[in-house]
Design a protein around this motif. Sequence first.
Motif, PDB file in Angstrom:
ATOM      1  N   PRO A  39       7.753 -19.481  11.372  1.00 26.81           N
ATOM      2  CA  PRO A  39       8.412 -18.349  12.005  1.00 26.81           C
ATOM      3  C   PRO A  39       9.025 -17.433  10.954  1.00 26.81           C
ATOM      4  CG  PRO A  39       9.873 -20.235  11.972  1.00 26.81           C
ATOM      5  CD  PRO A  39       8.633 -20.650  11.254  1.00 26.81           C
ATOM      6  N   VAL A  40       9.300 -16.170  11.357  1.00 24.74           N
ATOM      7  CA  VAL A  40       9.960 -15.223  10.453  1.00 24.74           C
ATOM      8  C   VAL A  40      11.371 -15.698  10.142  1.00 24.74           C
ATOM      9  CG1 VAL A  40      10.926 -12.888  10.353  1.00 24.74           C
ATOM     10  CG2 VAL A  40       8.588 -13.249  11.165  1.00 24.74           C
ATOM     11  N   ASN A  41      12.013 -16.267  11.189  1.00 26.80           N
ATOM     12  CA  ASN A  41      13.368 -16.786  11.018  1.00 26.80           C
ATOM     13  C   ASN A  41      13.360 -17.870   9.933  1.00 26.80           C
ATOM     14  OD1 ASN A  41      15.998 -17.434  11.360  1.00 26.80           O
ATOM     15  ND2 ASN A  41      15.725 -18.497  13.316  1.00 26.80           N
ATOM     16  N   GLY A  42      14.024 -17.609   8.822  1.00 24.44           N
ATOM     17  CA  GLY A  42      14.064 -18.567   7.722  1.00 24.44           C
ATOM     18  C   GLY A  42      13.050 -18.280   6.627  1.00 24.44           C
ATOM     19  N   ALA A  43      12.110 -17.358   6.889  1.00 16.91           N
ATOM     20  CA  ALA A  43      11.136 -17.020   5.838  1.00 16.91           C
ATOM     21  C   ALA A  43      11.840 -16.243   4.724  1.00 16.91           C
ATOM     22  CB  ALA A  43      10.011 -16.176   6.430  1.00 16.91           C
ATOM     23  N   ARG A  44      11.370 -16.447   3.506  1.00 17.05           N
ATOM     24  CA  ARG A  44      11.955 -15.682   2.390  1.00 17.05           C
ATOM     25  C   ARG A  44      11.292 -14.321   2.279  1.00 17.05           C
ATOM     26  NH1 ARG A  44      11.727 -20.394  -2.070  1.00 17.05           N
ATOM     27  NH2 ARG A  44      13.448 -21.661  -1.314  1.00 17.05           N
ATOM     28  N   GLY A  45      10.027 -14.277   2.656  1.00 16.27           N
ATOM     29  CA  GLY A  45       9.332 -13.004   2.547  1.00 16.27           C
ATOM     30  C   GLY A  45       8.080 -12.975   3.402  1.00 16.27           C
ATOM     31  N   VAL A  46       7.750 -11.781   3.892  1.00 16.21           N
ATOM     32  CA  VAL A  46       6.518 -11.584   4.652  1.00 16.21           C
ATOM     33  C   VAL A  46       5.790 -10.387   4.055  1.00 16.21           C
ATOM     34  CG1 VAL A  46       5.533 -10.962   6.898  1.00 16.21           C
ATOM     35  CG2 VAL A  46       7.463 -12.553   6.794  1.00 16.21           C
ATOM     36  N   ARG A  47       4.502 -10.567   3.837  1.00 12.80           N
ATOM     37  CA  ARG A  47       3.682  -9.454   3.353  1.00 12.80           C
ATOM     38  C   ARG A  47       2.680  -9.069   4.424  1.00 12.80           C
ATOM     39  NH1 ARG A  47       0.421 -10.303  -2.091  1.00 12.80           N
ATOM     40  NH2 ARG A  47       2.576 -10.338  -2.837  1.00 12.80           N
ATOM     41  N   LEU A  48       2.642  -7.781   4.740  1.00 13.84           N
ATOM     42  CA  LEU A  48       1.615  -7.270   5.650  1.00 13.84           C
ATOM     43  C   LEU A  48       0.563  -6.571   4.801  1.00 13.84           C
ATOM     44  CD1 LEU A  48       3.756  -5.707   8.543  1.00 13.84           C
ATOM     45  CD2 LEU A  48       2.689  -7.970   8.471  1.00 13.84           C
ATOM     46  N   ASN A  49      -0.639  -7.120   4.803  1.00 17.53           N
ATOM     47  CA  ASN A  49      -1.746  -6.485   4.089  1.00 17.53           C
ATOM     48  C   ASN A  49      -2.520  -5.647   5.107  1.00 17.53           C
ATOM     49  OD1 ASN A  49      -4.131  -5.814   2.760  1.00 17.53           O
ATOM     50  ND2 ASN A  49      -4.084  -7.701   1.532  1.00 17.53           N
ATOM     51  N   LEU A  50      -2.439  -4.314   4.928  1.00 19.53           N
ATOM     52  CA  LEU A  50      -2.969  -3.396   5.950  1.00 19.53           C
ATOM     53  C   LEU A  50      -4.266  -2.712   5.507  1.00 19.53           C
ATOM     54  CD1 LEU A  50       0.369  -1.770   7.208  1.00 19.53           C
ATOM     55  CD2 LEU A  50      -0.699  -3.911   7.893  1.00 19.53           C
ATOM     56  N   LEU A  78      10.264  -7.786   2.768  1.00 18.65           N
ATOM     57  CA  LEU A  78       9.053  -7.345   3.467  1.00 18.65           C
ATOM     58  C   LEU A  78       8.223  -6.539   2.482  1.00 18.65           C
ATOM     59  CD1 LEU A  78       7.271  -6.903   6.019  1.00 18.65           C
ATOM     60  CD2 LEU A  78       8.514  -4.778   6.369  1.00 18.65           C
ATOM     61  N   GLN A  79       6.953  -6.888   2.398  1.00 22.14           N
ATOM     62  CA  GLN A  79       6.047  -6.126   1.543  1.00 22.14           C
ATOM     63  C   GLN A  79       4.918  -5.577   2.400  1.00 22.14           C
ATOM     64  OE1 GLN A  79       4.819  -8.993  -1.498  1.00 22.14           O
ATOM     65  NE2 GLN A  79       6.262  -7.994  -2.891  1.00 22.14           N
ATOM     66  N   MET A  80       4.615  -4.313   2.198  1.00 17.33           N
ATOM     67  CA  MET A  80       3.462  -3.711   2.878  1.00 17.33           C
ATOM     68  C   MET A  80       2.496  -3.283   1.788  1.00 17.33           C
ATOM     69  SD  MET A  80       4.715  -2.882   6.252  1.00 17.33           S
ATOM     70  CE  MET A  80       4.425  -1.200   6.647  1.00 17.33           C
ATOM     71  N   VAL A  81       1.278  -3.785   1.843  1.00 21.19           N
ATOM     72  CA  VAL A  81       0.300  -3.407   0.824  1.00 21.19           C
ATOM     73  C   VAL A  81      -0.925  -2.768   1.462  1.00 21.19           C
ATOM     74  CG1 VAL A  81       1.022  -5.148  -0.865  1.00 21.19           C
ATOM     75  CG2 VAL A  81      -0.780  -5.695   0.755  1.00 21.19           C
ATOM     76  N   ASN A  82      -1.561  -1.908   0.678  1.00 21.12           N
ATOM     77  CA  ASN A  82      -2.797  -1.230   1.101  1.00 21.12           C
ATOM     78  C   ASN A  82      -2.640  -0.483   2.428  1.00 21.12           C
ATOM     79  OD1 ASN A  82      -4.187  -2.306  -1.148  1.00 21.12           O
ATOM     80  ND2 ASN A  82      -4.556  -4.208  -0.041  1.00 21.12           N
ATOM     81  N   VAL A  83      -1.548   0.261   2.536  1.00 25.83           N
ATOM     82  CA  VAL A  83      -1.323   1.045   3.758  1.00 25.83           C
ATOM     83  C   VAL A  83      -2.270   2.251   3.735  1.00 25.83           C
ATOM     84  CG1 VAL A  83       0.386   2.223   5.191  1.00 25.83           C
ATOM     85  CG2 VAL A  83       1.108   0.358   3.699  1.00 25.83           C
ATOM     86  N   GLN A  84      -3.173   2.322   4.689  1.00 22.45           N
ATOM     87  CA  GLN A  84      -4.167   3.397   4.717  1.00 22.45           C
ATOM     88  C   GLN A  84      -3.502   4.729   5.103  1.00 22.45           C
ATOM     89  OE1 GLN A  84      -7.510   2.661   3.753  1.00 22.45           O
ATOM     90  NE2 GLN A  84      -6.215   0.959   3.090  1.00 22.45           N
ATOM     91  N   VAL A 102       6.872  -0.666   0.206  1.00 18.93           N
ATOM     92  CA  VAL A 102       5.468  -0.284   0.054  1.00 18.93           C
ATOM     93  C   VAL A 102       4.966  -0.556  -1.357  1.00 18.93           C
ATOM     94  CG1 VAL A 102       3.791   1.585   0.287  1.00 18.93           C
ATOM     95  CG2 VAL A 102       5.794   1.504   1.775  1.00 18.93           C
ATOM     96  N   PHE A 103       3.876  -1.281  -1.455  1.00 19.71           N
ATOM     97  CA  PHE A 103       3.283  -1.601  -2.748  1.00 19.71           C
ATOM     98  C   PHE A 103       1.862  -1.060  -2.777  1.00 19.71           C
ATOM     99  CE2 PHE A 103       6.754  -4.405  -2.110  1.00 19.71           C
ATOM    100  CZ  PHE A 103       7.308  -4.605  -3.371  1.00 19.71           C
ATOM    101  N   ALA A 104       1.524  -0.443  -3.915  1.00 22.50           N
ATOM    102  CA  ALA A 104       0.225   0.223  -4.010  1.00 22.50           C
ATOM    103  C   ALA A 104      -0.923  -0.783  -4.038  1.00 22.50           C
ATOM    104  CB  ALA A 104       0.196   1.106  -5.250  1.00 22.50           C
ATOM    105  N   SER A 105      -0.645  -1.981  -4.558  1.00 18.94           N
ATOM    106  CA  SER A 105      -1.728  -2.961  -4.667  1.00 18.94           C
ATOM    107  C   SER A 105      -1.174  -4.363  -4.480  1.00 18.94           C
ATOM    108  CB  SER A 105      -2.366  -2.863  -6.065  1.00 18.94           C
ATOM    109  OG  SER A 105      -1.420  -3.275  -7.030  1.00 18.94           O
ATOM    110  N   VAL A 106      -2.086  -5.304  -4.252  1.00 19.81           N
ATOM    111  CA  VAL A 106      -1.702  -6.708  -4.120  1.00 19.81           C
ATOM    112  C   VAL A 106      -1.093  -7.203  -5.439  1.00 19.81           C
ATOM    113  CG1 VAL A 106      -2.620  -9.044  -3.807  1.00 19.81           C
ATOM    114  CG2 VAL A 106      -3.337  -7.215  -2.270  1.00 19.81           C
ATOM    115  N   ALA A 107      -1.672  -6.752  -6.566  1.00 17.34           N
ATOM    116  CA  ALA A 107      -1.177  -7.186  -7.883  1.00 17.34           C
ATOM    117  C   ALA A 107       0.284  -6.777  -8.077  1.00 17.34           C
ATOM    118  CB  ALA A 107      -2.052  -6.592  -8.987  1.00 17.34           C
ATOM    119  N   GLU A 108       0.579  -5.547  -7.672  1.00 18.28           N
ATOM    120  CA  GLU A 108       1.947  -5.046  -7.824  1.00 18.28           C
ATOM    121  C   GLU A 108       2.905  -5.847  -6.925  1.00 18.28           C
ATOM    122  OE1 GLU A 108       3.821  -1.078  -6.322  1.00 18.28           O
ATOM    123  OE2 GLU A 108       2.368  -0.555  -7.874  1.00 18.28           O
TER     124      GLU A 108
END
Lengths: 126, 146
Positions: A39-50, A78-84, A102-108
Amino acid sequence: MSLKIEVTTKAPGYHELVLDGKLDTETHGQLDAALKKLPVNGARGVRLNLARLSYISSMGLRVVMKLMKDLKAQNSILQMVNVQPQIKKVFDIAAALPTETVFASVAEADAYLDMMQKKVLRGDGG
Amino acid sequence: MFDRTLSNDVASLVAATEDLEQFLSREAVGAEASYACTLALEEVVTNVFKYAYDDAGVHAVRFTAQLTPDHVVLRFSDDGRPFDPLAAPPPDLARPLEERAIGGLGIHLVRKLADAMEYERSGGRNLLTARFALRPKAPNGSRSLA
């Protein structure tokens, strides 16, 4: 309209969700269910790869905005990567895309996570 | 011209959306305008079924899409109670995300993406028209949180 969600755990407490398809009236419940299951509750981080998200409507935005609120409330990342571009435009109109997420790439995004994890290991917060 | 009557269930909306996308693609409408039209269909119809009816019965919204030399013109018509979505106050986007009420965004998105929108109450029906430029410009007044 359909949505595929692939969930992977990158490190303990850090989850990545790859969204493929459309996040709308029909499919937003799938993301909601996936986030509850993490669950999100207790997670340290969530990445959405879009990278493969082609469409988002206000119903989709609501789920992502709720995720942002929930993570912020527990000081998680929260990380959002590859947002079109078409998705970014909708987030921009809703003023719902904090630049620090917002992160430009997965590497970043990976480099940022590494840095945060090292901070946690050193015990200087994060 | 594209012409559909939608009932208040998700399956009806999904089918109409897919058909609209195909129609716009056949008419060589660009991706950006097509996205805006699809979004408008979803947001407006969802909004009508949410606010224009007080009962849980079966209702219908008529939807048409038509091309002019410069625009895609979408028209929505329903027999619900008088309801002008353009009269609703815009969401308070200046507030930090965590302090905002979640919701109220759908019509705001459509208004920002459309070139023009008009509402009219006529013959006991709500009539909403939205025009989308075939060559879209940058959204008006959009901003992102710093």
